[in-house]
Write a protein that holds these residues in place. Structure first.
Motif, PDB file in Angstrom:
ATOM      1  N   LEU A 179     -72.052  24.083 -23.698  1.00 35.34           N
ATOM      2  CA  LEU A 179     -72.270  22.930 -24.576  1.00 35.34           C
ATOM      3  C   LEU A 179     -71.416  23.060 -25.831  1.00 35.34           C
ATOM      4  O   LEU A 179     -71.436  24.086 -26.509  1.00 35.34           O
ATOM      5  CB  LEU A 179     -73.741  22.834 -24.980  1.00 35.34           C
ATOM      6  CG  LEU A 179     -74.079  21.735 -25.999  1.00 35.34           C
ATOM      7  CD1 LEU A 179     -73.901  20.354 -25.387  1.00 35.34           C
ATOM      8  CD2 LEU A 179     -75.498  21.911 -26.528  1.00 35.34           C
ATOM      9  N   SER A 203     -79.373  18.794 -33.450  1.00 35.73           N
ATOM     10  CA  SER A 203     -78.097  19.371 -33.906  1.00 35.73           C
ATOM     11  C   SER A 203     -77.846  19.142 -35.387  1.00 35.73           C
ATOM     12  O   SER A 203     -76.951  19.765 -35.972  1.00 35.73           O
ATOM     13  CB  SER A 203     -76.941  18.795 -33.084  1.00 35.73           C
ATOM     14  OG  SER A 203     -76.875  17.384 -33.214  1.00 35.73           O
ATOM     15  N   TYR A 259     -71.714  15.329 -27.880  1.00 35.13           N
ATOM     16  CA  TYR A 259     -72.049  16.464 -27.020  1.00 35.13           C
ATOM     17  C   TYR A 259     -71.258  16.387 -25.719  1.00 35.13           C
ATOM     18  O   TYR A 259     -71.206  15.350 -25.070  1.00 35.13           O
ATOM     19  CB  TYR A 259     -73.548  16.458 -26.704  1.00 35.13           C
ATOM     20  CG  TYR A 259     -74.420  16.235 -27.928  1.00 35.13           C
ATOM     21  CD1 TYR A 259     -74.681  17.262 -28.827  1.00 35.13           C
ATOM     22  CD2 TYR A 259     -74.961  14.970 -28.189  1.00 35.13           C
ATOM     23  CE1 TYR A 259     -75.464  17.053 -29.947  1.00 35.13           C
ATOM     24  CE2 TYR A 259     -75.741  14.751 -29.312  1.00 35.13           C
ATOM     25  CZ  TYR A 259     -75.989  15.794 -30.188  1.00 35.13           C
ATOM     26  OH  TYR A 259     -76.764  15.585 -31.298  1.00 35.13           O
ATOM     27  N   THR A 306     -70.569  20.909 -29.388  1.00 32.99           N
ATOM     28  CA  THR A 306     -71.028  19.803 -30.232  1.00 32.99           C
ATOM     29  C   THR A 306     -70.035  19.588 -31.363  1.00 32.99           C
ATOM     30  O   THR A 306     -69.776  20.494 -32.155  1.00 32.99           O
ATOM     31  CB  THR A 306     -72.421  20.093 -30.822  1.00 32.99           C
ATOM     32  OG1 THR A 306     -73.334  20.359 -29.750  1.00 32.99           O
ATOM     33  CG2 THR A 306     -72.920  18.898 -31.623  1.00 32.99           C
TER      34      THR A 306
END
Length: 334
Positions: free
Chosen positions: A77, A111, A70, A79
């Motif tokens: 954000l 996630s 991350y 990922t």
């Protein structure tokens, strides 16, 4: 417990539940702080990495790690999910982006449940392997032209996922993968599923091209060792003279070959050896470097079809590729 205390216990339990879900409650004698207090995105950024899974080839010591990382990119954000060989975690076999379908909050923080963004290829080498066919004029952006692509090595399926998402082009992709566990990993962690235009064949790649006479417009070789070696990519079997000759035979007259080259030591010597092996069989071969000491080998049946001799044509093709795919190849290919 006497019944007169039950209402008070119920209120306390309800308060604790609310405190857990929302914020900090002060009960006088003690203070309860909710684990959900604060920003959910900040929680992921503090964590930095999360092991999503570990899968091993049966009856071997070879294992793969699936890791989510991350970080902030342009204030949002991002990922990234990587497929790593446990023995050699410095090299990512596959890197993709996963994204939550809703704004990230405490209810969707995991996630592992987020879908893969299939139209994004993070790794430069993977972008270059896909783009090589278009750079070499073996693949075109003509939506009416049927084009066949063969890929050796699945990994997490980032390239085949990407190609299957380009619905405006008539691309037919075949991926050959020897390890059944990698096919499972691609499905379970990287949202890689067969479509009408993209299929996965569970087989040894060299055996496959020996038994199948189909010709392809572009062949991508991204078959890497499952244990640490001086030359990780490609696997040694690819470097045999008979295999290189077969690769040439399986190309159309205008076809191209792109090979991922990755060495853990003495890269220049390995690259020189590999270049000689392929240039002895193909009419034209050259390297494109995407990082220091990290290159992709590109070969063609055409004479004089190298970067040095056709640089102007190839650079124009790269500009078009960047415009269509947002690969940003022009930043590191000069």
């Amino acid at each position: 417990m006497q019944t007169r205390f039950l209402p008070h216990v119920s209120v306390l339990i309800a308060a604790l539940v609310l405190a857990w879900y929302y914020e900090t409650f002060d009960f006088g004698l003690f203070k309860y702080t909710s684990k959900k207090k604060g920003d959910a995105v900040d929680e992921l950024l503090k964590k930095k990495h999360q092991l999503v899974g570990k899968e091993c080839i049966p009856d071997t010591n070879t294992c793969f790690l699936i890791v989510d990382s991350y970080y902030l990119e342009n204030g949002r954000l991002t990922t990234k999910r990587d497929l790593l060989l446990e023995e050699h975690t410095e090299y990512s076999l596959t890197g993709v982006e996963v994204e939550s379908t809703k704004p990230v909050n405490w209810d969707n923080l995991d996630s592992r449940e987020w879908p893969v963004n299939k139209v994004v290829i993070n790794a430069r080498y993977a972008r270059l392997l896909v783009a090589a066919g278009f750079i070499m004029d073996s693949l075109s952006f003509d939506e009416n032209e049927h084009q066949d692509i063969l890929i050796a090595g699945l990994g997490g399926g980032v390239m085949s996922n990407f190609l299957s998402e380009i619905s405006y082009l008539n691309l037919d992709t075949t991926v050959v993968e020897k390890e059944e566990i990698l096919i499972s990993i691609a499905e379970n962690y990287f949202d890689h599923f067969e479509t009408k235009e993209m299929r996965v064949v569970h087989a040894d790649f060299v055996d496959y091209i020996k038994k199948n006479n189909k010709k392809y417009d572009h062949i991508i070789v991204d078959a890497c060792e499952n244990k640490k070696a001086d030359v990780m990519c490609p696997v040694s079997k690819i470097l045999e003279k008979e295999t290189i000759q077969l690769l040439k035979k399986r190309l159309t007259m205008n076809g191209s070959l792109a090979v991922n080259i990755y060495s853990t030591k003495d890269a220049s010597t390995a690259e020189k050896t590999i270049y000689e092996l392929f240039s002895n069989e193909f009419n034209s071969c050259f390297f494109l470097e995407y990082f220091k000491d990290k290159k992709v080998l590109i070969c063609s049946k055409k004479d004089n079809w190298t970067w040095k001799q056709q640089k102007n044509i190839f650079k124009k093709n790269i500009e078009l590729i960047d415009d269509m795919f947002e690969f940003k190849l022009s930043r590191f290919l000069h």
